[in-house]
Each structure stands twice: as structure tokens, then as C-alpha cells.
Write a protein that holds these residues in place. Structure first.
Motif, PDB file in Angstrom:
ATOM      1  N   GLU A  14       0.822  -1.207   0.000  1.00 45.32           N
ATOM      2  CA  GLU A  14       0.000   0.000   0.000  1.00 45.32           C
ATOM      3  C   GLU A  14       0.856   1.257   0.000  1.00 45.32           C
ATOM      4  O   GLU A  14       0.550   2.240  -0.671  1.00 45.32           O
ATOM      5  N   SER A  70      -4.383  -1.282  -8.434  1.00 40.23           N
ATOM      6  CA  SER A  70      -5.345  -0.362  -7.846  1.00 40.23           C
ATOM      7  C   SER A  70      -5.962   0.466  -8.959  1.00 40.23           C
ATOM      8  O   SER A  70      -5.334   1.396  -9.472  1.00 40.23           O
ATOM      9  N   GLU A 123      -9.411  -3.144  -6.828  1.00 38.90           N
ATOM     10  CA  GLU A 123      -8.205  -3.443  -6.054  1.00 38.90           C
ATOM     11  C   GLU A 123      -8.012  -4.958  -6.065  1.00 38.90           C
ATOM     12  O   GLU A 123      -8.854  -5.699  -5.547  1.00 38.90           O
TER      13      GLU A 123
END
Length: 376
Positions: free
Chosen positions: A66, A104, A173
């Protein structure tokens, strides 16, 4: 019919290597051919432009995939890229198994962990990157290209490292995960591949010189000849393994290569870094031992006449006796090589640590600015 060059819409793809070490070499190979592959596999009605960039020399370790995707999304927006893909050598995990890639659609970025691809990283990345870009554009509903005609789960058939895909199409995602046991084995071998054992081997040149000096001195001592004749194969094997293990431990301890968990480095990541360092040094020292052994055999054959060796051992000798002599001499010389390793340039030895990445000359930061060369 394909549109002319001036009429085709342009899609700009950013390919970022973080850190600019092994991933930069993979990115350079992909950049040269990615536009052609995107034309063949995604759309020929688009003018593909690929921008190559370097990320941080020391990427954030505590945020996982992330954090990489967030940094990449900011880079994509600043540089006005349509989509961006990050290549990294960080070993990442998802659901307690190696994470191969993550996309993403919201941020229009993707990430590939090169170690999770195993040994054949360039070939696997060459197959994965166009599909990930196609998936990003599909999730972003980019009408310049047709929607992906394959389900994201089909990437498991295209990339051997990918076992399953989790995440929904609505959120855009997706995480591409490896298997448990085989995936972990592939991750470890991929880490060794990314850590470039050849660089570690070249960096230990003074160690090898010191070991050769020790071996040359030992060959002139008839006590070593008698020891080699008295010891069996099992004992010689144990001595060799102990010598190599001691050398690896010495290198790690003397040059501060051990990675300790901290607030920035999670315990699992530190454990993987240390495993990668140990395996890289083990492979490099084993190759050094082979070079030392071959050289010792040749020197022993030139310096020690058969009649002299026969007189000392008091029995007929043959080629196996010279090999045994070189075996015990090389094993003992590795200890002398450890002393020689203390003379190595600190930078060359530290390059064997998985968590350490030397700063390349004139490297470009995340904004593409040239920075002065210095180690970190």
C-alpha cells in the motif's frame, strides 16, 4: 484499419524501479520493448509512450504494498502519466503468502514484487506488465482501449508464480498471490537472484587473494599432507562446511550485515532480509571455494613432485591424493580468507546485505531530478 500515428490517442505508461538497483535493470529491459508488447496485446489503435523512472533508493519498509502504491500514485499524478507500474525487490506478503503483484484501479497504479517471480524475473515481468496495464485501464473505464477480454484470474495461467487472485472488480483493487510452500521457495530463490551473488563474489576479491596466500603456504607443510591422508571423507566434509559457515558468520558480523527489526523494518521483513543475505553470501563463498580448490589443485600438482609426496606418505600416490590435499588445504585457507575479508572495501561487502542498496552515480529521485552520488 489502424489509425495514422498523428490520429491515434496517446497513453503514457510510467515504469518505476524502486529501489534503483536490480529493479532498474529489469525496468530498462522492459522499457525498450513494452510499447511494442502493449500494441500487440492491448490495442494497436493507441500510441503507447513508456516513461522509465527511478524511485527511492531506500523504499519504505513498514507500509508494504500500500505504501508503494500510494507513493507511485503521487508520482503518476505529478508526472501526468495515465497509468504506472512499480517494480520492486521488496519481498511482500498478503494473507501470509508471498504477494506477486497488486493493482489499484482507483489510483491507476500497479506493483510487482520481483523476488516472488522466482529466478526468471525478466521473462515473468515481460508477460505480467502488459496484462496488469490492461487491467488498470479496464478498471478505470478508459475508452481509448477495449476492455480486457480475459478475467483477472486468468493471470494465474500466464504467470506460474500467481496461484490465486483476491479482490473485487467493483473496487478495482486486486492482489495476485503465490502458493504457500512453492511460493515461499520461489520467493527465497528470487531474493537471491535479485541480490546478485555475482556482485558479492566480485566484492570478495581480497578474501580470495588471502585464501590463496594461506593455501600456498599450507602446501609447503608436510604435516598438512599427512593430515589429509589420515582424515576420511566425512571429516574433510565437516571441516569444509565449518570453514564456509565460519566465513559467512565472520562476514556478517565484521561488516554489520545483520538486519534487526525496528519500527521501520517489521520482524518478518527483517527475517527475510537476513535469509537473503545468508543465502547470497553462502553461494558467493561456495563459488569462491570452488575457485580456490581448482587453483590449489593446479598449484599442488606443479609444486609437489609425486616422489616427494610418496616419500612422506610412505605409499604410492595418485590423482586422488592431490585432490584430497587440495581439499583440506582449501578448507583451512578459508579461515585465512576471513582475515583477508577485513581488508575489503566496506561498500563492496555491504552490497551483499539484502536490505542495503548502493546509491547509483547521478541517480534520479522520485521527481526525476539528478542527485549527487553518495552511499546510504
Amino acid at each position: 484499419m489502424t489509425q495514422s500515428e498523428g490520429q491515434r490517442p496517446e497513453i503514457v505508461v510510467g515504469l518505476v524501479a524502486t529501489p534503483p538497483d536490480h529493479p532498474a535493470r529489469v525496468a530498462a529491459r522492459l522499457t525498450a520493448e513494452l510499447a511494442r508488447r502493449l500494441t500487440e496485446r492491448v490495442s494497436a489503435d493507441v500510441r503507447w509512450t513508456v516513461r522509465e523512472g527511478w524511485g527511492d533508493v531506500a523504499p519504505r519498509r513498514d507500509g508494504g504494498a500500500e505504501a508503494l502504491l500510494d507513493d507511485l500514485a503521487r508520482r503518476r499524478a505529478d508526472d501526468k502519466w495515465d497509468v504506472a507500474v512499480c517494480l520492486t525487490d521488496l519481498p511482500l506478503h498478503g494473507e501470509r503468502v508471498p504477494l506477486v503483484a497488486q493493482t489499484s484501479g482507483r489510483r491507476q497504479v500497479a506493483m510487482i514484487s520481483l523476488p516472488a517471480l522466482g529466478l526468471h524475473q525478466i521473462r515473468a515481468a515481460r508477460a505480467a506488465v502488459p496484462d496488469l496495464i490492461n487491467q488498470l485501464l479496464t478498471d478505470a473505464t478508459d475508452h481509448r482501449v477495449p476492455p480486457a477480454e480475459w478475467a483477472s484470474a486468468e493471470l494465474t495461467g500466464r504467470i506460474p508464480a500467481v496461484r490465486r487472485v483476491i479482490g473485487g472488480a467493483d473496487a478495482g483493487e486486486r492482489r495476485y498471490l503465490a502458493s504457500g510452500l512453492i511460493g515461499r521457495a520461489r520467493l527465497v530463490t528470487g531474493m537471491v537472484r535479485a541480490n546478485q551473488p555475482g556482485r558479492a563474489l566480485l566484492g570478495l576479491s581480497k578474501l580470495l587473494v588471502g585464501a590463496f596466500g594461506t593455501a600456498a603456504f599450507a602446501l609447503t607443510t608436510d604435516t598438512i599432507w599427512q593430515m589429509g591422508d589420515a582424515l576420511g571423507g566425512l571429516r574433510l566434509t565437516v571441516i569444509m562446511l565449518l570453514g564456509l559457515a565460519a566465513l559467512v558468520v565472520w562476514l556478517i558480523g565484521a561488516h554489520g550485515l545483520w538486519e534487526r527489526p525496528s519500527r521501520e523494518t517489521p520482524k518478518e521483513l527483517a527475517r527475510l532480509f537476513n535469509l537473503g543475505t545468508i543465502l547470497t553470501l553462502t553461494l558467493a563463498t561456495a563459488l569462491s571455494y570452488v575457485v580456490l580448490f581448482v587453483g590449489t589443485v593446479l598449484v599442488g600438482a606443479l609444486l609437489i613432485d609425486t616422489s616427494v609426496l610418496t616419500q612422506v606418505l610412505q605409499r604410492p600416490v595418485n590423482t586422488s591424493d592431490y585432490l584430497t590435499l587440495a581439499w583440506i588445504t582449501s578448507s583451512l585457507a578459508t579461515v585465512g580468507g576471513a582475515i583477508g575479508s577485513g581488508l575489503e572495501n566496506e561498500e563492496t561487502v555491504r552490497a551483499a546485505a539484502y536490505g542495503y542498496h548502493p546509491q547509483p552515480s547521478g541517480w534520479r529521485d522520485e521527481k526525476g531530478r539528478e542527485q549527487p552520488s553518495s552511499g546510504r
